[in-house]
Design an enzyme around this catalytic site. Structure first.
Site, short mmCIF file in Angstrom:
data_model
loop_
_atom_site.label_atom_id
_atom_site.label_comp_id
_atom_site.label_asym_id
_atom_site.label_seq_id
_atom_site.Cartn_x
_atom_site.Cartn_y
_atom_site.Cartn_z
N SER A 15 5.62 1.77 10.50
CA SER A 15 5.01 1.04 10.57
C SER A 15 4.79 -0.84 11.22
CB SER A 15 3.62 1.20 9.53
OG SER A 15 2.27 0.91 10.40
N GLY A 16 3.83 -1.37 11.54
CA GLY A 16 4.22 -3.00 11.45
C GLY A 16 5.26 -3.45 11.80
N ASP A 37 9.98 6.09 5.90
CA ASP A 37 9.54 5.78 5.25
C ASP A 37 8.74 6.85 4.48
OD1 ASP A 37 6.87 3.52 6.49
OD2 ASP A 37 6.03 4.58 5.33
N ASP A 58 9.85 7.55 -1.63
CA ASP A 58 9.40 6.92 -1.96
C ASP A 58 10.08 6.22 -2.90
OD1 ASP A 58 7.38 5.15 -3.31
OD2 ASP A 58 6.53 7.64 -4.47
N ASN A 85 11.78 -3.60 2.74
CA ASN A 85 10.34 -3.95 3.26
C ASN A 85 9.08 -3.25 3.08
OD1 ASN A 85 9.11 -5.45 6.24
ND2 ASN A 85 8.85 -3.36 6.41
N TYR A 150 -0.80 -8.64 -6.02
CA TYR A 150 0.43 -9.05 -4.67
C TYR A 150 1.24 -10.24 -4.49
CZ TYR A 150 1.74 -8.46 0.40
OH TYR A 150 2.05 -8.79 1.68
N GLU A 184 -0.38 -9.03 11.98
CA GLU A 184 -1.31 -8.12 12.76
C GLU A 184 -1.54 -6.69 12.62
OE1 GLU A 184 -1.69 -9.36 16.46
OE2 GLU A 184 -2.71 -10.75 16.76
N THR A 185 -1.10 -6.24 11.19
CA THR A 185 -1.01 -4.74 10.76
C THR A 185 -1.47 -4.23 10.15
OG1 THR A 185 0.31 -5.07 8.33
CG2 THR A 185 1.80 -5.42 10.96
N PRO A 186 -1.32 -2.32 10.25
CA PRO A 186 -2.18 -2.05 9.38
C PRO A 186 -2.33 -2.42 7.53
CG PRO A 186 -0.79 -0.48 9.89
CD PRO A 186 -0.32 -1.31 10.38
P1 NAD Z 1 2.12 -1.33 7.38
O1 NAD Z 1 0.59 -0.66 6.64
O2 NAD Z 1 2.88 -1.81 8.62
O3 NAD Z 1 3.68 -1.27 6.65
C1 NAD Z 1 4.08 -0.97 5.43
C2 NAD Z 1 5.55 0.32 5.80
O4 NAD Z 1 5.34 0.37 5.03
C3 NAD Z 1 3.96 1.70 6.29
O5 NAD Z 1 4.76 2.64 6.56
C4 NAD Z 1 4.11 2.70 5.11
O6 NAD Z 1 4.10 4.15 4.88
C5 NAD Z 1 5.71 2.23 3.69
N1 NAD Z 1 4.92 2.39 2.68
C6 NAD Z 1 4.33 1.97 1.23
N2 NAD Z 1 4.88 2.23 0.46
C7 NAD Z 1 5.51 3.06 0.46
C8 NAD Z 1 6.95 3.69 -0.22
N3 NAD Z 1 6.52 3.58 -1.48
N4 NAD Z 1 7.59 4.74 0.28
C9 NAD Z 1 8.30 3.79 1.51
N5 NAD Z 1 7.35 3.63 2.39
C10 NAD Z 1 6.64 2.97 1.63
O7 NAD Z 1 3.09 -3.13 6.97
P2 NAD Z 1 3.10 -3.97 7.36
O8 NAD Z 1 2.30 -5.52 7.10
O9 NAD Z 1 4.00 -4.06 8.22
O10 NAD Z 1 4.21 -4.61 5.87
C11 NAD Z 1 5.74 -4.82 5.89
C12 NAD Z 1 6.27 -5.36 5.04
O11 NAD Z 1 5.18 -7.03 5.10
C13 NAD Z 1 5.04 -5.50 3.18
O12 NAD Z 1 6.19 -5.19 2.52
C14 NAD Z 1 4.29 -6.23 2.91
O13 NAD Z 1 4.03 -6.58 1.95
C15 NAD Z 1 4.92 -7.44 4.08
N6 NAD Z 1 4.39 -8.62 4.27
C16 NAD Z 1 2.66 -8.31 5.27
C17 NAD Z 1 2.07 -9.22 5.96
C18 NAD Z 1 0.72 -9.23 6.77
O14 NAD Z 1 -0.01 -9.95 6.91
N7 NAD Z 1 0.50 -7.67 7.42
C19 NAD Z 1 1.98 -10.69 5.92
C20 NAD Z 1 3.68 -11.04 4.90
C21 NAD Z 1 4.40 -9.76 4.20
#
Ligand code: NAD
Length: 243
Positions: A15-16, A37, A58, A85, A150, A184-186
């Site tokens: 995702s994302g 994932d 996981d 990630n 966080y 912009e992600t879930p």
């Molecule tokens: P997302 O929810 O779209 O993707 C995260 C993915 O991680 C999901 O597919 C989820 O199933 C997977 N995941 C969660 N826990 C897991 C586990 N225990 N084992 C394996 N997979 C697991 O979110 P995103 O925004 O793409 O986040 C990606 C990274 O970016 C994260 O580390 C997040 O903290 C970081 N981040 C996001 C933002 C934001 O605004 N979206 C900003 C800064 C940092």
């Protein structure tokens, strides 16, 4: 650093940002892309788009990290780039967060990187190359209101990458830390039912980036071998430490 002919593995790749990273890396002609994932269906979707390997795992458990590395290496050979990630937005809050909640964030945002580094670094040092990257956050540089676990774990993720970069960069192994601002992600939408989470998101909405743009900045940053890769301008997130 070039990625042609290399094996790139991305956790949270279903995702994302992780999914966008997989597609962006695919343009660099890697030997293979492994998409990991906890949600297997989403990993499969991304892997299908990049002709890669999907693994359900996981990352909050060390045994799972060891298994996913073994499976990935069996398919595409030694991992050259491990992009740690995967991330979770919850639990948010402060005093009300339980020990279990803190531990969950700690395992996903910090221990997952440590376990991967422990498993991969010795062989990378022997080869004199390899790339270990983790995704922290702008919340690893400045505090995110209302989200103590966080903020704390993302600060730790950056500090961890920085520590290893200083200790092991002389070996030829590279380290980077990706610190996106709002994307912009879930994950971001998942805190929308919380007043503080929603306020943070709305306050930053003007600056939100699309995952595809974050992935582009990230991969260009890795090609340039930059340690700290911020996807937002410095006036939004003041940079610190190594650049
Ligand atoms: P997302 O929810 O779209 O993707 C995260 C993915 O991680 C999901 O597919 C989820 O199933 C997977 N995941 C969660 N826990 C897991 C586990 N225990 N084992 C394996 N997979 C697991 O979110 P995103 O925004 O793409 O986040 C990606 C990274 O970016 C994260 O580390 C997040 O903290 C970081 N981040 C996001 C933002 C934001 O605004 N979206 C900003 C800064 C940092």
């Amino acid at each position: 650093m070039e990625f042609g002919g290399r094996h790139v593995l991305i956790t949270g790749g279903g995702s994302g940002i992780g999914a966008a990273l997989a597609e962006r890396f695919a343009k660099e002609c890697p030997r293979g892309i492994t998409v990991v994932d906890i949600d297997f269906a989403s990993a499969q979707e991304t892997a299908f788009r990049v002709d890669g390997l999907a693994i359900e795992a996981d990352v909050s458990r060390e045994s799972e990290i060891l298994r996913l590395i073994a499976e990935a290496e069996q398919r595409f050979g030694e991992i050259d780039v491990y992009f740690s990630n995967a991330g979770i937005p919850r639990p948010i809050g402060g005093l009300e967060v339980t020990d279990e909640g803190w531990q969950q964030q700690w395992n996903v945002h910090v221990m997952s990187h440590i376990w991967a580094m422990r498993a991969l670094l010795p062989a990378m040092i022997k080869r004199g190359e390899g790339y270990l990257v983790n995704t922290a956050s702008g919340a690893g540089l400045i505090m995110t209101p209302g989200a103590a676990p966080y903020t704390v774990t993302k600060h730790a993720a950056l500090a961890l990458a920085e520590s290893y970069a200083v200790m092991y960069s002389h070996t030829g192994v590279r380290f980077s830390c990706l610190c996106p601002g709002l994307v912009e992600t879930p994950l971001m939408l998942a805190v929308d039912d919380d007043p503080v989470g929603r306020a943070v998101r709305m306050g930053l909405d003007n600056h939100a980036m699309a995952p595809v743009d974050v992935a582009d900045v990230a991969v260009r940053g890795l090609i340039e071998e930059r340690f700290l890769i911020q996807t937002h301008p410095d006036d939004i997130i003041p940079a610190a430490r190594l650049r």
